[in-house]
Scaffold this motif. Structure first.
Motif, PDB file in Angstrom:
ATOM      1  N   VAL A   1      -7.026 -30.194  35.100  1.00 54.37           N
ATOM      2  CA  VAL A   1      -7.715 -28.953  34.747  1.00 54.37           C
ATOM      3  C   VAL A   1      -7.976 -28.926  33.245  1.00 54.37           C
ATOM      4  CG1 VAL A   1      -6.721 -27.661  36.676  1.00 54.37           C
ATOM      5  CG2 VAL A   1      -5.523 -27.697  34.475  1.00 54.37           C
ATOM      6  N   PRO A   2      -8.865 -28.042  32.767  1.00 54.01           N
ATOM      7  CA  PRO A   2      -9.147 -27.972  31.327  1.00 54.01           C
ATOM      8  C   PRO A   2      -7.887 -27.697  30.503  1.00 54.01           C
ATOM      9  CG  PRO A   2     -10.794 -26.747  32.572  1.00 54.01           C
ATOM     10  CD  PRO A   2      -9.736 -27.152  33.553  1.00 54.01           C
ATOM     11  N   ALA A   3      -7.956 -28.066  29.205  1.00 56.08           N
ATOM     12  CA  ALA A   3      -6.779 -28.015  28.336  1.00 56.08           C
ATOM     13  C   ALA A   3      -6.166 -26.621  28.253  1.00 56.08           C
ATOM     14  CB  ALA A   3      -7.154 -28.511  26.944  1.00 56.08           C
ATOM     15  N   ALA A   4      -7.004 -25.592  28.144  1.00 56.29           N
ATOM     16  CA  ALA A   4      -6.470 -24.236  28.003  1.00 56.29           C
ATOM     17  C   ALA A   4      -5.697 -23.818  29.253  1.00 56.29           C
ATOM     18  CB  ALA A   4      -7.596 -23.250  27.719  1.00 56.29           C
ATOM     19  N   LEU A   5      -6.239 -24.129  30.432  1.00 56.34           N
ATOM     20  CA  LEU A   5      -5.557 -23.780  31.673  1.00 56.34           C
ATOM     21  C   LEU A   5      -4.285 -24.612  31.843  1.00 56.34           C
ATOM     22  CD1 LEU A   5      -5.400 -22.182  34.257  1.00 56.34           C
ATOM     23  CD2 LEU A   5      -7.043 -23.751  35.304  1.00 56.34           C
ATOM     24  N   ALA A   6      -4.348 -25.895  31.459  1.00 59.95           N
ATOM     25  CA  ALA A   6      -3.163 -26.749  31.532  1.00 59.95           C
ATOM     26  C   ALA A   6      -2.056 -26.207  30.636  1.00 59.95           C
ATOM     27  CB  ALA A   6      -3.523 -28.177  31.128  1.00 59.95           C
ATOM     28  N   ALA A   7      -2.429 -25.744  29.444  1.00 60.08           N
ATOM     29  CA  ALA A   7      -1.434 -25.194  28.524  1.00 60.08           C
ATOM     30  C   ALA A   7      -0.771 -23.956  29.114  1.00 60.08           C
ATOM     31  CB  ALA A   7      -2.084 -24.863  27.180  1.00 60.08           C
ATOM     32  N   GLN A   8      -1.563 -23.096  29.760  1.00 60.51           N
ATOM     33  CA  GLN A   8      -0.987 -21.907  30.393  1.00 60.51           C
ATOM     34  C   GLN A   8      -0.051 -22.288  31.536  1.00 60.51           C
ATOM     35  OE1 GLN A   8      -3.875 -18.551  31.040  1.00 60.51           O
ATOM     36  NE2 GLN A   8      -5.315 -19.988  30.145  1.00 60.51           N
ATOM     37  N   ALA A   9      -0.403 -23.357  32.280  1.00 65.28           N
ATOM     38  CA  ALA A   9       0.443 -23.816  33.381  1.00 65.28           C
ATOM     39  C   ALA A   9       1.768 -24.362  32.859  1.00 65.28           C
ATOM     40  CB  ALA A   9      -0.296 -24.882  34.189  1.00 65.28           C
ATOM     41  N   LEU A  10       1.709 -25.131  31.785  1.00 62.03           N
ATOM     42  CA  LEU A  10       2.937 -25.654  31.188  1.00 62.03           C
ATOM     43  C   LEU A  10       3.792 -24.518  30.637  1.00 62.03           C
ATOM     44  CD1 LEU A  10       1.267 -28.689  29.413  1.00 62.03           C
ATOM     45  CD2 LEU A  10       3.024 -28.853  31.192  1.00 62.03           C
ATOM     46  N   TRP A  11       3.142 -23.519  30.084  1.00 59.28           N
ATOM     47  CA  TRP A  11       3.837 -22.336  29.556  1.00 59.28           C
ATOM     48  C   TRP A  11       4.573 -21.614  30.686  1.00 59.28           C
ATOM     49  CZ3 TRP A  11       0.692 -18.102  26.444  1.00 59.28           C
ATOM     50  CH2 TRP A  11       1.556 -17.082  26.046  1.00 59.28           C
ATOM     51  N   ALA A  12       3.895 -21.354  31.790  1.00 59.41           N
ATOM     52  CA  ALA A  12       4.536 -20.669  32.916  1.00 59.41           C
ATOM     53  C   ALA A  12       5.688 -21.501  33.486  1.00 59.41           C
ATOM     54  CB  ALA A  12       3.506 -20.377  34.006  1.00 59.41           C
ATOM     55  N   SER A  13       5.486 -22.810  33.564  1.00 64.54           N
ATOM     56  CA  SER A  13       6.549 -23.688  34.066  1.00 64.54           C
ATOM     57  C   SER A  13       7.750 -23.655  33.128  1.00 64.54           C
ATOM     58  CB  SER A  13       6.017 -25.119  34.204  1.00 64.54           C
ATOM     59  OG  SER A  13       4.936 -25.173  35.113  1.00 64.54           O
ATOM     60  N   ALA A  14       7.483 -23.599  31.826  1.00 63.49           N
ATOM     61  CA  ALA A  14       8.568 -23.491  30.849  1.00 63.49           C
ATOM     62  C   ALA A  14       9.332 -22.184  31.018  1.00 63.49           C
ATOM     63  CB  ALA A  14       8.004 -23.595  29.432  1.00 63.49           C
ATOM     64  N   THR A  15       8.603 -21.126  31.344  1.00 61.09           N
ATOM     65  CA  THR A  15       9.246 -19.827  31.572  1.00 61.09           C
ATOM     66  C   THR A  15      10.251 -19.915  32.718  1.00 61.09           C
ATOM     67  OG1 THR A  15       7.301 -18.639  30.773  1.00 61.09           O
ATOM     68  CG2 THR A  15       8.837 -17.406  32.148  1.00 61.09           C
ATOM     69  N   VAL A  16       9.857 -20.596  33.800  1.00 60.20           N
ATOM     70  CA  VAL A  16      10.761 -20.758  34.937  1.00 60.20           C
ATOM     71  C   VAL A  16      11.982 -21.576  34.532  1.00 60.20           C
ATOM     72  CG1 VAL A  16      11.004 -21.762  37.246  1.00 60.20           C
ATOM     73  CG2 VAL A  16       8.920 -20.523  36.630  1.00 60.20           C
ATOM     74  N   ARG A  17      11.758 -22.662  33.807  1.00 57.66           N
ATOM     75  CA  ARG A  17      12.892 -23.484  33.358  1.00 57.66           C
ATOM     76  C   ARG A  17      13.825 -22.661  32.468  1.00 57.66           C
ATOM     77  NH1 ARG A  17      11.030 -28.981  33.826  1.00 57.66           N
ATOM     78  NH2 ARG A  17      10.453 -29.073  36.036  1.00 57.66           N
ATOM     79  N   GLY A  18      13.244 -21.819  31.638  1.00 52.69           N
ATOM     80  CA  GLY A  18      14.065 -20.962  30.784  1.00 52.69           C
ATOM     81  C   GLY A  18      14.914 -20.000  31.595  1.00 52.69           C
ATOM     82  N   ARG A  19      14.338 -19.422  32.679  1.00 54.87           N
ATOM     83  CA  ARG A  19      15.095 -18.511  33.530  1.00 54.87           C
ATOM     84  C   ARG A  19      16.267 -19.240  34.203  1.00 54.87           C
ATOM     85  NH1 ARG A  19      11.694 -15.842  31.413  1.00 54.87           N
ATOM     86  NH2 ARG A  19      10.285 -14.304  32.323  1.00 54.87           N
ATOM     87  N   GLN A  20      16.077 -20.546  34.440  1.00 56.83           N
ATOM     88  CA  GLN A  20      17.138 -21.342  35.050  1.00 56.83           C
ATOM     89  C   GLN A  20      18.207 -21.742  34.041  1.00 56.83           C
ATOM     90  OE1 GLN A  20      14.262 -24.296  36.533  1.00 56.83           O
ATOM     91  NE2 GLN A  20      15.025 -23.887  38.595  1.00 56.83           N
ATOM     92  N   GLY A  21      18.007 -21.387  32.794  1.00 56.52           N
ATOM     93  CA  GLY A  21      18.952 -21.766  31.743  1.00 56.52           C
ATOM     94  C   GLY A  21      18.686 -23.131  31.157  1.00 56.52           C
ATOM     95  N   ASP A  22      17.586 -23.767  31.580  1.00 61.65           N
ATOM     96  CA  ASP A  22      17.238 -25.103  31.062  1.00 61.65           C
ATOM     97  C   ASP A  22      16.327 -24.945  29.844  1.00 61.65           C
ATOM     98  OD1 ASP A  22      16.590 -27.726  30.614  1.00 61.65           O
ATOM     99  OD2 ASP A  22      15.431 -27.998  32.458  1.00 61.65           O
ATOM    100  N   HIS A  23      16.910 -24.546  28.713  1.00 55.19           N
ATOM    101  CA  HIS A  23      16.106 -24.300  27.520  1.00 55.19           C
ATOM    102  C   HIS A  23      15.529 -25.601  26.957  1.00 55.19           C
ATOM    103  CE1 HIS A  23      16.925 -20.034  27.251  1.00 55.19           C
ATOM    104  NE2 HIS A  23      18.201 -20.283  27.480  1.00 55.19           N
ATOM    105  N   THR A  24      16.249 -26.711  27.128  1.00 51.90           N
ATOM    106  CA  THR A  24      15.728 -28.006  26.653  1.00 51.90           C
ATOM    107  C   THR A  24      14.476 -28.389  27.432  1.00 51.90           C
ATOM    108  OG1 THR A  24      17.944 -28.737  26.031  1.00 51.90           O
ATOM    109  CG2 THR A  24      16.257 -30.440  26.318  1.00 51.90           C
ATOM    110  N   GLY A  25      14.539 -28.234  28.768  1.00 53.80           N
ATOM    111  CA  GLY A  25      13.368 -28.534  29.588  1.00 53.80           C
ATOM    112  C   GLY A  25      12.210 -27.615  29.279  1.00 53.80           C
ATOM    113  N   ALA A  26      12.517 -26.338  29.051  1.00 58.63           N
ATOM    114  CA  ALA A  26      11.466 -25.374  28.715  1.00 58.63           C
ATOM    115  C   ALA A  26      10.803 -25.735  27.404  1.00 58.63           C
ATOM    116  CB  ALA A  26      12.059 -23.969  28.649  1.00 58.63           C
TER     117      ALA A  26
END
Length: 418
Positions: free
Chosen positions: A237-262
């Motif tokens: 997908v385009p770069a802007a949408l990919a960045a938003q997807a990575l951001w949302a995925s990081a949010t989930v990792r953060g909720r799991q306590g995986d701050h390094t992965g986020a």
């Protein structure tokens, strides 16, 4: 491209911006992107200018477009009611602009006009108005427009419009801390997108809000499964949408306590997104990364300060009041983490004087910070009481990670007194 007949060349006199508004309406009704409608016989850029009323249509262009749309050229000759034409003109001016630039009142009045018969025009106007309100942190107005947007989309019946409207409403509920409502609308949007096999660029934004809502409700296995579906799509997908997807995925990792992965996912997002792709998103990503560094144990203050410094020039250039408030609260968090309590106190006083437009989570974190400053200033009972109230509020709204963190800080505040 099939050439129109000589009669078609001479008999018609299509006028702008009415032609462009009608063309866009027909395209959206069929769920087509500009590129899909343009095809090989026309550039998407030229089509975009036609829709915005910036170019006069030629008979050859109309023949190509009507063939692609499967309609006769006469659809562009229909008489448009005065109020509807006014709305078309407003949309032609507003569409594609980064801001409504004072058009929001006129758009609101036009879309509420009783004789605007076209639901597609109403949908476009409501979408722009909701975007404008959300960008400026006016969630009450955004929510009102989005509820009406969903009703209009259901009346039209187009799957793409229905899924986009419900997804946007889910995002609004999430920003208000209403995770259950966010999950319900996001799940509806995802079901529509999957049932009608909408393209990945339509499905991906829906999965982002769905994953975030699942995580905020503590449904981490479901959120993780969605992240596994999301991450492969970022390569296509385009770069802007990919960045938003990575951001949302990081949010989930953060909720799991995986701050390094986020942080790793956000670092990838930062690398892939150039400021020229989307300066607003580029700025907001840096604010998010700064926030994540400040939530680390212990806080990574140097990294947070660096990202805030990067975001500040863009904030001055294109930031809204919402972005400025986010920046100020992060500066206050940073000052507190660095032990600069006097500076944190001054920033809190500045923030308290504002009409806050922050999301539920940002408001919550700021209120926790303000309570901790109170405690350090000697107002222990009042500060602890506020922390307990905030923890209970987070529990009541099913934001369990916020609740757990706030209860932990409450216990820390009470520890010296035990």
């Amino acid at each position: 491209m099939t050439e129109p007949s000589v009669g078609d060349r001479t008999a018609r006199n299509w006028t702008q911006p009415a032609f462009g508004a009608r063309l866009k309406q027909l395209r959206i009704e069929r769920g087509l992107s500009q590129g899909a409608l343009a095809g090989d016989g026309m550039s998407a850029g030229y089509l975009s200018r036609l829709e915005r009323g910036q170019r006069q249509p030629t008979p050859r262009a109309v023949a190509h477009l009507t063939a692609r749309l499967g309609v006769p050229a006469s659809v562009f000759d229909e008489t448009v009611p005065t109020s509807q034409q006014h709305l078309q003109q407003l949309l032609a001016t507003a569409t594609g602009a980064s801001e409504l630039n004072g058009l929001e009142t006129a758009l609101t009045e036009a879309v509420e006009s009783a004789d605007v018969a076209s639901p597609e025009l109403r949908w476009q106007a409501l979408w722009l108005l909701a975007e404008h309100a959300g960008r400026h942190g006016d969630t009450a107005t955004e929510l009102r427009h989005l509820r009406e947007l969903c009703a209009v989309a259901d009346s039209i019946g187009a799957p793409g419009l229905r899924s986009r409207a419900k997804s946007r409403l889910a995002r609004c509920h999430r920003s208000l801390g209403e995770a259950e409502q966010a999950l319900r609308y996001a799940a509806d949007a995802a079901a529509i997108a999957r049932e009608h096999h909408l393209p990945e660029t339509e499905l991906l934004p829906i999965l982002l809000v769905l994953a975030s809502a699942e995580a905020e409700l503590g449904r981490l296995p479901e959120a993780s499964a969605l992240v596994q579906e999301i991450l492969p799509l970022t390569e296509r997908v385009p770069a802007a949408l990919a960045a938003q997807a990575l951001w949302a995925s990081a949010t989930v990792r953060g909720r799991q306590g995986d701050h390094t992965g986020a942080q790793s996912l956000l670092a990838t997002a930062l690398e892939r997104l150039d400021s020229r792709d989307d300066l607003s998103l580029w700025m907001r990503l840096r604010l998010t990364v700064a926030s994540l560094h400040l939530q680390s144990k212990p806080p990574r203050t140097a990294e947070a300060a660096a990202h805030l410094a990067q975001a500040e020039p863009a904030l001055r250039l294109i930031g809204t009041e919402l972005h400025r408030q986010q920046f100020l609260t992060l500066k206050a968090h940073l000052a507190f983490a660095e032990g600069a309590i006097d500076q944190a106190r001054e920033l809190c006083a500045e923030i308290d004087a504002l009409d806050l437009r922050l999301t539920f989570r940002d408001r919550h974190r700021y209120a926790v910070l303000s309570s901790r400053v109170q405690i350090l200033d000697g107002h222990v009972d009042e500060g602890v009481r506020r922390l307990r109230q905030l923890a209970q509020q987070a529990e009541d709204t099913f934001n369990m990670d916020l609740a757990a963190e706030t209860w932990r800080l409450t216990a820390e505040a009470l520890a010296p007194r035990s």
